[in-house]
Design an enzyme around this catalytic site. Sequence first.
Site, short mmCIF file in Angstrom:
data_model
loop_
_atom_site.label_atom_id
_atom_site.label_comp_id
_atom_site.label_asym_id
_atom_site.label_seq_id
_atom_site.Cartn_x
_atom_site.Cartn_y
_atom_site.Cartn_z
CE LYS A 93 -3.48 -10.91 8.82
NZ LYS A 93 -2.40 -10.07 8.33
CE1 TYR A 122 -7.76 -5.93 2.91
CE2 TYR A 122 -6.82 -7.46 4.51
CZ TYR A 122 -6.74 -6.78 3.31
OH TYR A 122 -5.66 -6.96 2.51
CE1 TYR A 165 -4.07 -1.81 -0.02
CE2 TYR A 165 -2.84 -3.31 1.39
CZ TYR A 165 -3.94 -3.04 0.59
OH TYR A 165 -4.87 -4.01 0.37
CG ASP A 209 -10.90 -13.98 7.33
OD1 ASP A 209 -9.93 -14.40 8.00
OD2 ASP A 209 -10.78 -13.13 6.43
C1 LIG Z 1 -9.16 -11.05 8.44
C2 LIG Z 1 -8.16 -11.16 7.32
N1 LIG Z 1 -8.40 -11.98 6.29
C3 LIG Z 1 -7.52 -12.14 5.29
C4 LIG Z 1 -6.34 -11.43 5.26
C5 LIG Z 1 -5.38 -11.62 4.12
O1 LIG Z 1 -4.28 -12.35 4.52
P1 LIG Z 1 -2.90 -12.30 3.69
O2 LIG Z 1 -2.38 -10.91 3.82
O3 LIG Z 1 -2.05 -13.34 4.34
O4 LIG Z 1 -3.25 -12.65 2.28
C6 LIG Z 1 -6.05 -10.56 6.30
C7 LIG Z 1 -4.80 -9.76 6.30
O5 LIG Z 1 -4.67 -8.74 6.90
C8 LIG Z 1 -6.98 -10.41 7.36
O6 LIG Z 1 -6.74 -9.59 8.40
#
Ligand SMILES: Cc1ncc(COP(=O)(O)O)c(C=O)c1O
Length: 434
Positions: free
Chosen positions: A282, A152, A24, A253
């Site tokens: 993560k 997100y 970004y 998620d």
């Molecule tokens: C809730 C959530 N889902 C998906 C993602 C995407 O993960 P990545 O950056 O490993 O592709 C993130 C990343 O910040 C996230 O916070």
Amino acid sequence: MAKGPTMGYDDILLLDSEYVWHPYSAMGKKLPVFAVESAKGVRLRLADGRELIDGMSSWWCAIHGYNHPQMNEAIKVQLQKMSHVMFGGLTHQPAVMLAEKLVALTPAALKNVFFSDSGSVSVEVAMKMAIQYWHDKGQPGKQHLLTIRSGYHGDTFGAMSVCDPVTGMHSLFTEVLTPQYFVDAPTCRYGESCQDSDLAQMRTCLAQNSQNIAAVILEPVVQGAGGMRFYSADYLQQVRKLCTQHRVLLILDEIATGFGRTGRMFACEHAGVVPDIMCLGKALTGGYLTLAATLTTTEICNTISSGTPGVFMHGPTFMANPLACSVAVSSIDLLLSTPWQEAIREIEKILADGLDECRQLAGVTDVRVLGAIGVVELDHAVDMQTIQQQFVAEGVWIRPFGRLIYLMPPYVIDEADLRTLTGAVVNIVKKQSA
Ligand SMILES: Cc1ncc(COP(=O)(O)O)c(C=O)c1O
């Protein structure tokens, strides 16, 4: 110019500014970047010798801090055996061990694990699973997702389509993204019960469109990069009921929230809710090597496996990378061998205490803490150019975005370091409002 291992701080920054694109950010008119030479525990050591206390866990990942002897050892041991093999037609101990651990840790209904390389990809996988499941159930019209605003889920196209159209940072691509169903995020905060008005849009949308909707996708309880909002666990329970009632799957998620960050192993435990599909990433990695996982139920797995074409249509090259899986196993073992709930409770207490002073400061609209996440929300977007330098001058690594200054430190941080982090936030917010 010096090259290789002896490069100086300025040399690194010079090459960086010439060639390297950061997340970004723009080439040419770059925001400041800082060259890291090494990291240990909760400290990042810059190439010029300065040390910063880490308040970010490298975007939720490094829960045990950096350069951990046990996880280093896991990688070394695996490296002597193999760093990678394809996962088509082959398997290995690190992958099966990790899958077994994930199934044991997550809600009992989740029985099968699909590994991928990043959180975004695990979301793509979840979306494809949901759509393919309904296809194989004879409902091929269920091709869309329903989600709440301020969410997100990642940067790839499928994941972008379910990010908040405005705060999700992807508004530029609206024309090429699959249109999805959006409803307002609940206004009921964590700890509150959910009002009928919070659910009204979700209820109506499901009643009117469930024949087109494969799944609802949500970040459970904590919406991360879309606004760092903490919402009611009761809302999540109600959404689970609506999904079941309308024959729509629930994808949770847990990429940001998983592995203890909110005080529970998984945030869905705050609500006692079991999803049909769960995404992990993560902290799964312990902050070492990129890896993610999508878990699902026997029902979904069997339906896809016995449908047409009878296989799940996905298979990344680096699927279940053995180095990443072995360090993930080590990270989970480490977490389970420590009193992590106590550590998170302690962090929560200190964050709440240390950030409280911000409530009195001009320009602050909210201060909220849940588990090892502390957020100070401002009434204006911060100037990244100056604020990042100010935090570094305070000896801390804190990276705000938009109107949000937030902390999510490694779980191993001690009280003194954590108070340095909260103190730095207070100082910088004071400067913002001066
Ligand atoms: C809730 C959530 N889902 C998906 C993602 C995407 O993960 P990545 O950056 O490993 O592709 C993130 C990343 O910040 C996230 O916070």
